[in-house]
Design an enzyme around this catalytic site. Structure first.
Site, PDB file in Angstrom:
ATOM      1  CG  LEU A 120      -8.819 -11.636   4.730  1.00 21.82           C
ATOM      2  CD1 LEU A 120     -10.044 -11.735   3.828  1.00 21.82           C
ATOM      3  CD2 LEU A 120      -8.753 -10.216   5.319  1.00 21.82           C
ATOM      4  N   GLY A 174      -2.184 -11.718   0.803  1.00 21.14           N
ATOM      5  CA  GLY A 174      -1.911 -11.213   2.158  1.00 21.14           C
ATOM      6  C   GLY A 174      -2.404  -9.792   2.264  1.00 21.14           C
ATOM      7  CB  THR A 190      -4.402 -16.327  15.164  1.00 23.02           C
ATOM      8  OG1 THR A 190      -3.383 -15.520  14.579  1.00 23.02           O
ATOM      9  CG2 THR A 190      -4.194 -16.425  16.675  1.00 23.02           C
ATOM     10  CD  GLN A 249      21.667  -1.334  23.387  1.00 21.71           C
ATOM     11  OE1 GLN A 249      21.245  -2.235  22.666  1.00 21.71           O
ATOM     12  NE2 GLN A 249      22.944  -1.009  23.456  1.00 21.71           N
ATOM     13  N   GLY A 256      21.544  -4.864  28.689  1.00 21.70           N
ATOM     14  CA  GLY A 256      22.867  -5.290  28.230  1.00 21.70           C
ATOM     15  C   GLY A 256      22.826  -6.743  27.780  1.00 21.70           C
ATOM     16  CD  GLU A 267      -6.356  -8.095  13.563  1.00 16.38           C
ATOM     17  OE1 GLU A 267      -7.099  -7.099  13.458  1.00 16.38           O
ATOM     18  OE2 GLU A 267      -6.444  -8.929  14.469  1.00 16.38           O
ATOM     19  CB  THR A 285       2.284  -4.562   6.718  1.00 19.00           C
ATOM     20  OG1 THR A 285       1.834  -3.832   5.560  1.00 19.00           O
ATOM     21  CG2 THR A 285       2.319  -6.050   6.410  1.00 19.00           C
ATOM     22  CB  SER A 286       3.950  -0.400   9.368  1.00 13.58           C
ATOM     23  OG  SER A 286       4.016  -0.804  10.713  1.00 13.58           O
TER      24      SER A 286
HETATM   25  C1  LIG Z   1       1.553 -14.725  13.677  1.00 20.29           C
HETATM   26  C2  LIG Z   1       0.566 -14.324  12.626  1.00 20.29           C
HETATM   27  C3  LIG Z   1      -0.787 -14.396  12.891  1.00 20.29           C
HETATM   28  C4  LIG Z   1      -1.717 -14.065  11.899  1.00 20.29           C
HETATM   29  N1  LIG Z   1      -3.067 -14.249  12.150  1.00 20.29           N
HETATM   30  C5  LIG Z   1      -3.938 -14.103  11.117  1.00 20.29           C
HETATM   31  C6  LIG Z   1      -5.319 -14.503  11.281  1.00 20.29           C
HETATM   32  O1  LIG Z   1      -5.749 -14.927  12.371  1.00 20.29           O
HETATM   33  N2  LIG Z   1      -6.148 -14.417  10.206  1.00 20.29           N
HETATM   34  C7  LIG Z   1      -5.729 -13.964   8.977  1.00 20.29           C
HETATM   35  O2  LIG Z   1      -6.535 -13.903   8.055  1.00 20.29           O
HETATM   36  N3  LIG Z   1      -4.426 -13.566   8.804  1.00 20.29           N
HETATM   37  C8  LIG Z   1      -3.523 -13.640   9.823  1.00 20.29           C
HETATM   38  N4  LIG Z   1      -2.201 -13.292   9.637  1.00 20.29           N
HETATM   39  C9  LIG Z   1      -1.773 -12.811   8.320  1.00 20.29           C
HETATM   40  C10 LIG Z   1      -1.357 -11.343   8.308  1.00 20.29           C
HETATM   41  O3  LIG Z   1      -2.476 -10.505   8.433  1.00 20.29           O
HETATM   42  C11 LIG Z   1      -0.558 -11.132   7.012  1.00 20.29           C
HETATM   43  O4  LIG Z   1       0.689 -11.791   7.181  1.00 20.29           O
HETATM   44  C12 LIG Z   1      -0.354  -9.671   6.698  1.00 20.29           C
HETATM   45  O5  LIG Z   1      -1.564  -9.065   6.340  1.00 20.29           O
HETATM   46  C13 LIG Z   1       0.680  -9.470   5.565  1.00 20.29           C
HETATM   47  O6  LIG Z   1       0.427 -10.291   4.476  1.00 20.29           O
HETATM   48  P1  LIG Z   1       1.654 -11.150   3.858  1.00 20.29           P
HETATM   49  O7  LIG Z   1       2.275 -11.870   4.985  1.00 20.29           O
HETATM   50  O8  LIG Z   1       1.151 -11.951   2.723  1.00 20.29           O
HETATM   51  O9  LIG Z   1       2.695 -10.058   3.347  1.00 20.29           O
HETATM   52  P2  LIG Z   1       2.686  -9.350   1.901  1.00 20.29           P
HETATM   53  O10 LIG Z   1       1.346  -8.797   1.610  1.00 20.29           O
HETATM   54  O11 LIG Z   1       3.299 -10.261   0.905  1.00 20.29           O
HETATM   55  O12 LIG Z   1       3.690  -8.137   2.174  1.00 20.29           O
HETATM   56  C14 LIG Z   1       5.100  -8.222   2.041  1.00 20.29           C
HETATM   57  C15 LIG Z   1       5.661  -6.803   2.183  1.00 20.29           C
HETATM   58  O13 LIG Z   1       5.197  -5.984   1.103  1.00 20.29           O
HETATM   59  C16 LIG Z   1       4.549  -4.836   1.625  1.00 20.29           C
HETATM   60  N5  LIG Z   1       3.451  -4.454   0.741  1.00 20.29           N
HETATM   61  C17 LIG Z   1       2.465  -5.230   0.235  1.00 20.29           C
HETATM   62  N6  LIG Z   1       1.620  -4.508  -0.509  1.00 20.29           N
HETATM   63  C18 LIG Z   1       2.090  -3.230  -0.478  1.00 20.29           C
HETATM   64  C19 LIG Z   1       1.658  -1.996  -1.063  1.00 20.29           C
HETATM   65  N7  LIG Z   1       0.554  -1.922  -1.823  1.00 20.29           N
HETATM   66  N8  LIG Z   1       2.385  -0.877  -0.805  1.00 20.29           N
HETATM   67  C20 LIG Z   1       3.480  -0.928  -0.028  1.00 20.29           C
HETATM   68  N9  LIG Z   1       3.940  -2.059   0.549  1.00 20.29           N
HETATM   69  C21 LIG Z   1       3.245  -3.183   0.325  1.00 20.29           C
HETATM   70  C22 LIG Z   1       4.058  -5.264   3.006  1.00 20.29           C
HETATM   71  O14 LIG Z   1       3.826  -4.130   3.835  1.00 20.29           O
HETATM   72  C23 LIG Z   1       5.213  -6.115   3.478  1.00 20.29           C
HETATM   73  O15 LIG Z   1       6.231  -5.286   3.964  1.00 20.29           O
HETATM   74  C24 LIG Z   1      -1.260 -13.588  10.627  1.00 20.29           C
HETATM   75  C25 LIG Z   1       0.109 -13.479  10.390  1.00 20.29           C
HETATM   76  C26 LIG Z   1       1.016 -13.867  11.337  1.00 20.29           C
HETATM   77  C27 LIG Z   1       2.478 -13.776  11.006  1.00 20.29           C
END
Ligand SMILES: Cc1cc2nc3c(=O)[nH]c(=O)nc-3n(C[C@H](O)[C@H](O)[C@H](O)COP(=O)(O)OP(=O)(O)OC[C@H]3O[C@@H](n4cnc5c(N)ncnc54)[C@H](O)[C@@H]3O)c2cc1C
Length: 380
Positions: A125, A131, A158, A336, A339, A363, A365-366
């Site tokens: 996706l 993202g 992934t 922690q 140590g 999947e 972010t928080s």
């Molecule tokens: C190891 C790994 C495996 C993964 N596997 C998959 C997979 O199999 N398939 C797939 O499709 N994706 C996968 N992902 C992608 C993952 O789902 C995205 O990295 C994630 O959804 C965040 O998108 P981004 O990295 O572009 O961060 P961004 O969207 O650029 O976010 C950057 C920061 O801004 C914050 N932010 C963004 N929008 C808002 C908002 N509206 N309000 C407040 N804060 C906001 C975010 O919370 C974050 O702190 C994977 C990522 C990693 C690192």
């Protein structure tokens, strides 16, 4: 309410734990250091039925529910989160998308091989510019005669480099925004479809994460999964279940970190006694144990609701949000308690500390989970 696992669930946990400790534990450090993808062990997991837990037996699955699935992901991740995320992305994203939204023909073509671990799946996706805002997908699928022609690049997928099957989202009607995105299923070897750069990661280094590239990739209508232009909406439904697996991944790694810290606190002596006798260490262990139990209860509730056909957008987001943040706290305290030794690769907590961080990002972010939950609360 019943808070007991069934005898079958207890036996399943024991079986997966035995497998993980015998077959995975001896290699964890080597795989992590060398970024070695454990393909052979993944095939073994398939033969044991752990790559298709939630799919019906007539399609080659194990016919189990989401609670059993969560137990499998927990126990694999308790030993190695990389194995946990490989199985999770394969099962609850790729295979489940085909199972839930695919045609009968697609189900019969793909699910038996995926559920048996003969084929590995990935789900794409995310894109470099899309993202959290996944509706901003740019990869496009343009109609040409009786084909769709895909062009574009996905990132952070992934299993990208080892997958035999990929479910990927592409724009089929740009004017319709998120209602103009369609899911396609693509097989390895299809001309114009390949994996690109493999990322060098902080954690979960034995899992492969990277680009999926489409260059003039021609696909017939039999590759469209679900309804045309419904791929984004379907993805959100797939992610409802996927978040139970990220919560289980978090819980498993947190359990591994907690077990190691508890063990260490009883054997490490300072000031003439085990450090577990210091109240400061006991309070850390207590907070870790409470976090773990709370995360499990939230996640089993979400899993139970899926098994009972209920909608879980709110509950799976809550479970994922709490479990992932709890796992980060637990891994931090586990280091922690160790140590200086917690900083050294001879002890497992160093790796848990690096690996768990992905769970507050992948999947959704928080921050995005809080948006999802807020929407549910305000609209109820
Ligand atoms: C190891 C790994 C495996 C993964 N596997 C998959 C997979 O199999 N398939 C797939 O499709 N994706 C996968 N992902 C992608 C993952 O789902 C995205 O990295 C994630 O959804 C965040 O998108 P981004 O990295 O572009 O961060 P961004 O969207 O650029 O976010 C950057 C920061 O801004 C914050 N932010 C963004 N929008 C808002 C908002 N509206 N309000 C407040 N804060 C906001 C975010 O919370 C974050 O702190 C994977 C990522 C990693 C690192």
């Amino acid at each position: 309410m019943d808070f007991e696992h069934t005898p079958e669930q207890i036996a399943l946990r024991r079986a997966v734990r035995e497998f993980a400790e015998a077959e995975i534990a001896p290699h964890v450090l080597e795989w992590d250091e060398g970024q070695i993808f454990p393909l052979e062990e993944i095939r073994k997991l398939g033969r044991l039925g752990y790559m298709g837990a939630i799919f019906p037996e007539e399609l080659g699955g194990a016919g189990l529910g989401y609670i059993e699935y969560a137990i499998i992901i927990e126990e694999l991740s308790r030993v190695d989160g990389s194995v946990g995320i490989i199985v999770a992305a394969h099962t609850s994203l790729c295979t489940n998308h085909i199972y839930k939204m695919g045609s009968e023909e697609q189900r019969h073509r793909y699910i038996p091989k995926l559920a048996g671990g003969e084929w590995l799946g990935c789900w794409s996706l995310t894109e470099p510019e899309a993202g959290s805002d996944a509706a901003g997908t740019r990869t496009k699928a343009v109609r040409d005669g009786d084909c769709w022609v895909l062009d574009g690049a996905k990132t952070f997928t992934t299993n990208a480099h080892y997958a035999d099957v990929c479910v990927a989202m592409a724009v089929t009607d740009r004017a319709a925004a998120q209602h103009g995105i369609t899911a396609f299923v693509i097989e390895k070897g299809t001309p114009g479809f390949r994996a690109g750069k493999k990322e060098n990661k902080l954690g979960l280094r034995a899992s492969a994460t990277g680009e999926v590239i489409f260059e003039n990739c021609r696909l017939g209508d039999q590759h469209v999964v679900g309804k045309l232009n419904n791929g984004f909406v379907d993805s959100l439904k797939v992610l409802d279940g996927g978040r139970v697996s990220i919560a289980a991944l978090s819980i498993g790694m947190a359990q591994g970190a907690y077990d190691a810290a508890l063990r260490y606190s009883k054997t490490r002596h300072q000031f003439g006694r085990p450090i577990s006798e210091f109240q400061a260490i006991q309070h850390k262990l207590v907070d870790m144990a409470v976090d773990l139990d709370a995360a499990r209860l939230l996640n089993y509730r979400a899993a139970w609701m899926i098994d009972h056909g209920q909608r879980v957008t709110r509950e799976s987001s809550m479970a994922k949000l709490f479990a992932s943040e709890a796992a980060v706290r637990i891994a931090n305290e586990a280091v922690q308690i160790h140590g200086g030794y917690g900083f050294i690769k001879d002890y497992p907590v160093e790796k848990f500390y690096r690996d768990v961080k992905l769970c507050t990002i992948g999947e959704g972010t928080s921050e995005i989970q809080r948006m999802v939950i807020a929407r549910q609360l305000l609209n109820s």
